[in-house]
Design a protein around this motif. Structure first.
Motif, PDB file in Angstrom:
ATOM      1  N   VAL A 147      30.480 157.739  40.851  1.00 60.72           N
ATOM      2  CA  VAL A 147      29.883 158.097  42.137  1.00 60.72           C
ATOM      3  C   VAL A 147      29.139 156.888  42.688  1.00 60.72           C
ATOM      4  CG1 VAL A 147      28.337 159.686  43.333  1.00 60.72           C
ATOM      5  CG2 VAL A 147      29.638 160.470  41.341  1.00 60.72           C
TER       6      VAL A 147
ATOM      7  N   ASN B  76      25.747 156.407  48.155  1.00 61.00           N
ATOM      8  CA  ASN B  76      26.377 157.394  49.015  1.00 61.00           C
ATOM      9  C   ASN B  76      27.100 158.408  48.134  1.00 61.00           C
ATOM     10  OD1 ASN B  76      27.887 158.917  50.802  1.00 61.00           O
ATOM     11  ND2 ASN B  76      28.549 157.170  52.043  1.00 61.00           N
ATOM     12  N   ALA B  77      26.500 159.578  47.966  1.00 66.64           N
ATOM     13  CA  ALA B  77      27.031 160.575  47.031  1.00 66.64           C
ATOM     14  C   ALA B  77      28.347 161.176  47.491  1.00 66.64           C
ATOM     15  CB  ALA B  77      26.004 161.684  46.820  1.00 66.64           C
ATOM     16  N   ASP B  78      28.755 160.952  48.732  1.00 66.24           N
ATOM     17  CA  ASP B  78      30.042 161.467  49.209  1.00 66.24           C
ATOM     18  C   ASP B  78      31.203 160.590  48.775  1.00 66.24           C
ATOM     19  OD1 ASP B  78      29.027 163.711  50.455  1.00 66.24           O
ATOM     20  OD2 ASP B  78      28.768 162.719  52.390  1.00 66.24           O
ATOM     21  N   ILE B  79      30.909 159.379  48.308  1.00 63.89           N
ATOM     22  CA  ILE B  79      31.964 158.473  47.862  1.00 63.89           C
ATOM     23  C   ILE B  79      32.106 158.589  46.350  1.00 63.89           C
ATOM     24  CG2 ILE B  79      32.726 156.079  47.696  1.00 63.89           C
ATOM     25  CD1 ILE B  79      31.209 155.506  50.264  1.00 63.89           C
TER      26      ILE B  79
ATOM     27  N   THR C  93      37.451 159.764  47.254  1.00 62.94           N
ATOM     28  CA  THR C  93      37.035 160.616  48.363  1.00 62.94           C
ATOM     29  C   THR C  93      35.825 159.987  49.044  1.00 62.94           C
ATOM     30  OG1 THR C  93      36.236 162.826  49.006  1.00 62.94           O
ATOM     31  CG2 THR C  93      35.587 162.032  46.843  1.00 62.94           C
ATOM     32  N   THR C  94      35.769 160.102  50.350  1.00 66.49           N
ATOM     33  CA  THR C  94      34.605 159.630  51.106  1.00 66.49           C
ATOM     34  C   THR C  94      33.879 160.778  51.790  1.00 66.49           C
ATOM     35  OG1 THR C  94      36.002 159.193  53.033  1.00 66.49           O
ATOM     36  CG2 THR C  94      35.611 157.355  51.503  1.00 66.49           C
ATOM     37  N   ASP C  95      34.304 162.014  51.484  1.00 66.14           N
ATOM     38  CA  ASP C  95      33.667 163.177  52.108  1.00 66.14           C
ATOM     39  C   ASP C  95      33.269 164.214  51.061  1.00 66.14           C
ATOM     40  OD1 ASP C  95      36.157 164.101  51.391  1.00 66.14           O
ATOM     41  OD2 ASP C  95      36.864 164.421  53.439  1.00 66.14           O
ATOM     42  N   GLY C  96      32.789 163.710  49.928  1.00 72.85           N
ATOM     43  CA  GLY C  96      32.272 164.603  48.907  1.00 72.85           C
ATOM     44  C   GLY C  96      33.298 165.477  48.236  1.00 72.85           C
ATOM     45  N   GLY C  97      34.560 165.035  48.206  1.00 74.02           N
ATOM     46  CA  GLY C  97      35.598 165.772  47.515  1.00 74.02           C
ATOM     47  C   GLY C  97      36.437 166.661  48.388  1.00 74.02           C
ATOM     48  N   ALA C  98      36.137 166.757  49.686  1.00 75.43           N
ATOM     49  CA  ALA C  98      36.956 167.596  50.568  1.00 75.43           C
ATOM     50  C   ALA C  98      38.374 167.053  50.680  1.00 75.43           C
ATOM     51  CB  ALA C  98      36.309 167.693  51.945  1.00 75.43           C
TER      52      ALA C  98
ATOM     53  N   TRP D 211      40.989 163.719  49.191  1.00 84.26           N
ATOM     54  CA  TRP D 211      41.188 162.606  48.257  1.00 84.26           C
ATOM     55  C   TRP D 211      42.420 161.804  48.679  1.00 84.26           C
ATOM     56  CZ3 TRP D 211      37.942 161.709  44.028  1.00 84.26           C
ATOM     57  CH2 TRP D 211      37.038 162.734  43.724  1.00 84.26           C
TER      58      TRP D 211
END
Length: 567
Positions: free
Chosen positions: A334, A338-341, A359-364, A366
């Motif tokens: 992680v 930035n926890a979304d990356i 992922t750059t949107d928290g896993g939404a 990939w």
């Protein structure tokens, strides 16, 4: 479906083409499905109906009078839906906490005559009751012996007299209540062996007849549990985990176990024969359900998903359309800012090729980011690490190769100069959090290798390690002190070793680390980031130990038997 396992199946009693499957990830690190999936066409296609649910579902129960209401027993208590699974919410008031989570619920039953009355059985061996459709729970049974293994796996209600309830688990006694859970007694002290009871089934037309699926085979009682006799003729295993009864012809039963598929009896359990055509027997059966209105239709859940038989078990076929084909995830990293990356090291496809996803949107969403990595079958991306001083710099381990990206995984280059690993592979990689470019890798036979220039060159740092003439120096994990990064810990097949000089030398740190089978096989390490003198060691045979500091007295070491692994 090796990426997920089906733990529970329920069929809508009014619309039997509607089926719900309770799932869990097949392994802790897999990227597979979890939650609840639903089919409205008899299992031909499935859709995810997990909104609001945890990803591990152990049990499902349906309100027979209002089948849009279902309950899920999960690793974090009980969840309920009133709209056929479209959304779920926790109904845990009164359920005790287990650490930071609610009780693990292994079984749930609904009173068929008063469906607001529910019972739930837990991993801790407790039984809970709700009289208002799950809004509130009270504990109606607590194991009498604290500190021993007490787990309940099965609950059944007498369909003719729902005040009578049976529960089974480990240890192997069967509990019975005849007053709606107010009091409980064991009913099989002499005639049922002391083993694990995994499943219970009641003859719906003669409710004094019960069957128990145990780790000693199938047992039957003709007198409401007072006496039991063995019913194993034709079954080639003692490990019977699931039982199901044909509701219209109750002398027909199905039994399932570990790597044996399904057996069928048409004479009340006197004789059994295998019915496994089309089944993959490499995965244990986790769920077994007969369609109540069309009992020639039987559903089965295992590590490959859902199977269906339309000829009373004679043949089986997979019915998994709509289930996700997720990758096996071996490592995650992680972004420190930035926890979304997030980066995921995986093994994907039928040939199990190791790839990196991002992922750059928290896993939404990939995307694959493996450009430059030589893709190899059956060699996963075992480790990932981000340079905290330069977060666009990411390292990946594939087999015995180290790859580096300086553009946030858009492209990769191999960094193995001087990394001589004949017959060895890399198990872990850590980056010095204060000195960009200082890296350490752990290997299966060549000990620890260090780079001080971002992987451009490597050298061994193994002084102080015992060198096994057969296996070399086996290191399975590394942990670095985030406040004093010259201090490192290594997990080996000889225990834990510590270096206080950046790997220049190592010393044994095994006082109090218990031997089992003459081994101190440590496979995982973790450091408390705020109090880095606290180090946790996960072992292969002995559970978890915590080291407060190198001079800690024995009473400060903590052993957690719930994480024991089988050899």
């Amino acid at each position: 479906m090796p990426f997920t396992s089906v733990n529970a199946i329920v069929i809508d009693p009014q619309t039997p083409s509607t089926i719900y499957a309770g799932l869990r990830r097949y392994t802790d690190i897999s990227g597979g499905a979890g939650g609840v999936y639903k089919s409205t066409d008899g299992g031909v296609t499935w859709s995810d109906f997990s909104t609001g649910l945890p990803r591990v579902v152990h049990a499902l129960a349906i309100n027979p009078q209002n089948p849009n209401t279902l309950y899920a027993g999960t690793a974090d208590g009980v969840y309920k839906t009133t709209n056929g699974g479209t959304s779920w919410s926790a109904v845990n008031t009164g359920l005790p906490f287990r650490s930071i989570f609610r009780s693990i619920i292994n079984a749930i039953v609904v009173d068929p005559q008063a469906p607001d009355v529910l019972y739930a059985a837990s991993e801790e061996g407790k039984i809970f009751k709700s009289t208002n459709a799950g809004n509130n729970w009270t504990t109606v049974y607590t194991p009498s012996v604290a500190g021993q293994v007490n787990s309940l796996y099965a609950l059944v209600l007498d369909p003719e007299n729902p005040e009578t309830i049976y529960a089974g688990g480990h240890p192997g006694s069967i509990l019975k209540s005849t007053d709606s859970g107010a009091t409980w007694n064991t009913v099989n002290t002499d005639s049922l062996p002391n083993t694990i009871v995994r499943s219970l089934a009641i003859n719906p037309q003669a409710s004094t007849m019960l069957y128990a699926g145990t780790h000693a085979g199938v047992y039957r009682s003709m007198d409401a549990g007072a006496n039991w006799d063995v019913r194993n003729e034709g079954i080639n295993t003692f490990y019977v985990e699931e039982l199901a009864i044909d509701p219209q012809t109750p002398s027909t039963l199905y039994a399932a176990g570990r790597k044996i598929g399904v057996f069928k009896s048409t004479d009340g359990g006197l004789n059994w024969r295998p019915v496994t055509a089309g089944l993959n027997l490499d995965f244990p059966v986790e769920a077994l359900e007969v369609a109540p209105s069309l009992p020639t239709t039987v559903y089965l859940g295992n590590g490959l998903g859902v199977y269906k038989s339309t000829d009373a078990g004679t043949t089986w076929s997979q019915v998994n359309s709509g289930f996700p084909a997720g990758p096996d995830v071996y490592s995650l990293a992680v972004h420190p800012q930035n926890a979304d990356i997030v980066y995921a090291g995986t093994q994907v496809g039928t040939t199990k090729i190791g790839k990196v996803f991002k992922t750059t949107d928290g896993g939404a969403n990939w995307v694959e980011t493996s450009t430059g990595i030589f893709l190899r079958s059956f060699i996963p991306v075992r480790a990932l690490a981000i340079d905290p001083q330069a977060p666009d710099t990411v390292y990946a381990v594939v087999g015995k190769w180290v790859y580096k990206s300086t553009d946030a995984a858009a492209s990769w280059n191999i960094m193995n100069n001087g990394l001589e690993l004949p017959g060895s592979s890399i198990t872990a990689l850590v980056v010095d959090p204060q000195t960009s470019g200082t890296l350490y890798v752990a290997t299966t036979e060549a000990g620890i290798q260090k780079s001080t220039n971002g992987g451009i060159s490597w050298s061994p740092v193994n002084t102080g390690f015992p060198n096994d003439p057969v296996f070399g120096i086996s290191v399975f994990d590394l942990a670095i002190n985030p406040q004093v990064p010259s201090t490192l810990f290594a997990a080996t097949n000889k225990g834990v070793y510590r270096s206080s000089n950046g790997g220049a030398s190592w010393s044994e740190l095994n006082d109090g680390l218990v031997l089992r089978r003459n081994k101190r096989h440590v496979v995982r390490l973790a450091i408390n980031p705020q109090s880095p003198n606290i180090v946790y060691a996960g072992t292969l045979y002995n559970g978890i130990f915590v080291l407060q500091d190198s001079a800690a007295p024995p009473e400060l070491r903590i052993y957690l038997p719930l994480v024991l692994r089988s050899p």
